[in-house]
Design a protein around this motif. Structure first.
Motif, mmCIF file in Angstrom:
data_model
loop_
_atom_site.group_PDB
_atom_site.id
_atom_site.type_symbol
_atom_site.label_atom_id
_atom_site.label_comp_id
_atom_site.label_asym_id
_atom_site.label_seq_id
_atom_site.Cartn_x
_atom_site.Cartn_y
_atom_site.Cartn_z
ATOM 1 N N PHE A 13 0.874 -1.174 0.000
ATOM 2 C CA PHE A 13 0.000 0.000 0.000
ATOM 3 C C PHE A 13 0.910 1.223 0.000
ATOM 4 O O PHE A 13 1.724 1.390 0.907
ATOM 5 N N THR A 14 0.766 2.092 -1.012
ATOM 6 C CA THR A 14 1.681 3.221 -1.167
ATOM 7 C C THR A 14 0.920 4.543 -1.258
ATOM 8 O O THR A 14 -0.064 4.646 -2.007
ATOM 9 N N PHE A 15 1.359 5.531 -0.481
ATOM 10 C CA PHE A 15 0.858 6.890 -0.611
ATOM 11 C C PHE A 15 1.763 7.617 -1.608
ATOM 12 O O PHE A 15 2.940 7.839 -1.338
ATOM 13 N N THR A 16 1.227 7.991 -2.752
ATOM 14 C CA THR A 16 2.049 8.614 -3.786
ATOM 15 C C THR A 16 2.120 10.119 -3.645
ATOM 16 O O THR A 16 2.986 10.760 -4.259
ATOM 17 N N GLY A 17 1.198 10.721 -2.873
ATOM 18 C CA GLY A 17 1.127 12.170 -2.820
ATOM 19 C C GLY A 17 0.382 12.721 -4.027
ATOM 20 O O GLY A 17 -0.217 11.988 -4.816
ATOM 21 N N TRP A 18 0.434 14.035 -4.146
ATOM 22 C CA TRP A 18 -0.300 14.724 -5.213
ATOM 23 C C TRP A 18 0.388 14.541 -6.564
ATOM 24 O O TRP A 18 1.611 14.573 -6.653
ATOM 25 N N HIS A 19 -0.445 14.379 -7.611
ATOM 26 C CA HIS A 19 0.068 14.337 -8.979
ATOM 27 C C HIS A 19 -0.788 15.268 -9.836
ATOM 28 O O HIS A 19 -2.021 15.167 -9.833
ATOM 29 N N ASP A 20 -0.135 16.166 -10.552
ATOM 30 C CA ASP A 20 -0.866 17.107 -11.404
ATOM 31 C C ASP A 20 -1.662 16.386 -12.486
ATOM 32 O O ASP A 20 -2.753 16.804 -12.847
ATOM 33 N N SER A 21 -1.092 15.327 -13.025
ATOM 34 C CA SER A 21 -1.765 14.581 -14.080
ATOM 35 C C SER A 21 -1.864 13.111 -13.666
ATOM 36 O O SER A 21 -0.885 12.362 -13.767
ATOM 37 N N PRO A 22 -3.050 12.685 -13.194
ATOM 38 C CA PRO A 22 -3.188 11.304 -12.719
ATOM 39 C C PRO A 22 -3.520 10.300 -13.808
ATOM 40 O O PRO A 22 -3.716 9.118 -13.524
ATOM 41 N N PHE A 23 -3.582 10.764 -15.066
ATOM 42 C CA PHE A 23 -4.118 9.885 -16.110
ATOM 43 C C PHE A 23 -3.274 8.643 -16.349
ATOM 44 O O PHE A 23 -3.790 7.604 -16.751
ATOM 45 N N SER A 24 -1.961 8.718 -16.116
ATOM 46 C CA SER A 24 -1.134 7.522 -16.307
ATOM 47 C C SER A 24 -1.540 6.433 -15.313
ATOM 48 O O SER A 24 -1.442 5.243 -15.618
ATOM 49 N N PHE A 25 -2.002 6.829 -14.126
ATOM 50 C CA PHE A 25 -2.465 5.838 -13.147
ATOM 51 C C PHE A 25 -3.741 5.157 -13.636
ATOM 52 O O PHE A 25 -3.893 3.936 -13.512
ATOM 53 N N TYR A 26 -4.667 5.940 -14.177
ATOM 54 C CA TYR A 26 -5.893 5.342 -14.702
ATOM 55 C C TYR A 26 -5.568 4.328 -15.803
ATOM 56 O O TYR A 26 -6.190 3.263 -15.872
ATOM 57 N N ARG A 27 -4.615 4.665 -16.654
ATOM 58 C CA ARG A 27 -4.305 3.789 -17.785
ATOM 59 C C ARG A 27 -3.747 2.438 -17.344
ATOM 60 O O ARG A 27 -3.844 1.459 -18.085
ATOM 61 N N HIS A 28 -3.150 2.385 -16.166
ATOM 62 C CA HIS A 28 -2.537 1.141 -15.709
ATOM 63 C C HIS A 28 -3.331 0.462 -14.573
ATOM 64 O O HIS A 28 -2.899 -0.571 -14.055
ATOM 65 N N ALA A 29 -4.451 1.040 -14.201
ATOM 66 C CA ALA A 29 -5.211 0.490 -13.077
ATOM 67 C C ALA A 29 -6.115 -0.649 -13.524
ATOM 68 O O ALA A 29 -6.751 -0.588 -14.582
ATOM 69 N N ASP A 30 -6.173 -1.685 -12.696
ATOM 70 C CA ASP A 30 -7.142 -2.759 -12.912
ATOM 71 C C ASP A 30 -8.494 -2.391 -12.315
ATOM 72 O O ASP A 30 -9.534 -2.888 -12.759
ATOM 73 N N ALA A 31 -8.481 -1.541 -11.311
ATOM 74 C CA ALA A 31 -9.707 -1.063 -10.675
ATOM 75 C C ALA A 31 -9.370 0.198 -9.889
ATOM 76 O O ALA A 31 -8.211 0.432 -9.529
ATOM 77 N N THR A 32 -10.387 1.011 -9.638
ATOM 78 C CA THR A 32 -10.225 2.118 -8.704
ATOM 79 C C THR A 32 -11.185 1.897 -7.541
ATOM 80 O O THR A 32 -12.170 1.166 -7.653
#
Length: 221
Positions: free
Chosen positions: A76-95
């Protein structure tokens, strides 16, 4: 590259996009991940909390860190703020969005009353637009966004076991998760796109103007 390497190794990626405040329910998600790890998911699952840290909630954040250590949750990782989160959506299996409406927490020897401020979270719609299935709590406007069993899964707030079950259901059945993701993208396009918003606002103004024009004149005494 980090997210790609996880996917290459067969690790499922679950993302939560939210500020680190108590009503977003991070403590429940940590408990859910601990349950999943106990079921054998520890080496096959990475959970990322993407959002800013709020200074006023520093004591809550410290409690979360101790909770992670106490449950031996290291995926479980806290990544902090990201201006552009879209790369996370592209690699996520679920939110996942484990928000609560109201509850009482106790940590650091004190009770803390949590009152939710969830309304119509844009992050669910963003995930759905990327064809990512959503696990969320059944509160506020979320059931209007997420159709249970069709575009994602809804669980009661404050229920880590239900949260773990819902995540496991999606992660264990990629075909069903993909189908829900596709339905989510279709739902966003049909009901929540910019075009639909603008056309809906125009209709609302036209209806209001028409009602005023058709109203009878006031009766004078």
């Amino acid at each position: 590259p980090f997210l790609e390497s996880l996917r290459t190794r067969g690790v499922k990626v679950v993302c939560c996009f939210a500020s680190l405040t108590p009503f977003k329910g991070c403590h429940h998600l940590i408990e859910a991940v601990a349950l999943l790890n106990a079921r054998g998911w520890r080496e096959r699952l990475a959970v990322l909390w993407i959002g800013d840290f709020i200074p006023v909630h520093r004591d809550y954040q410290g409690w979360l860190e101790r909770k992670l250590a106490g449950h031996h949750v290291d995926n479980f990782t806290f990544t902090g703020w990201h201006d552009s989160p879209f790369s996370f959506y592209r690699h996520a299996d679920a939110t996942v969005l484990p928000s609560v409406s109201e509850e009482e927490l106790r940590f650091d020897g004190r009770s803390h009353r949590v009152v939710g401020g969830e309304g119509f979270p844009i992050t669910n719609l963003e995930a759905m637009s990327f064809a990512v299935p959503v696990v969320a709590t059944r509160i506020s406007g979320i059931p209007e966004q997420v159709e249970h069993g069709v575009t994602g899964l809804l669980v009661p707030p404050g229920d880590p076991a239900a949260l773990a079950d819902a995540l496991e259901r999606l992660l264990s059945d990629p075909a069903a998760a993909t189908a829900m993701g596709r339905e989510g993208a279709r739902r966003v396009e049909e009901r929540f796109s910019t075009r639909e918003f603008v056309e809906g606002m125009v209709r609302a103004y036209e209806d209001a103007a028409g009602s005023r024009r058709s109203a009878p004149p006031p009766v004078r005494a």
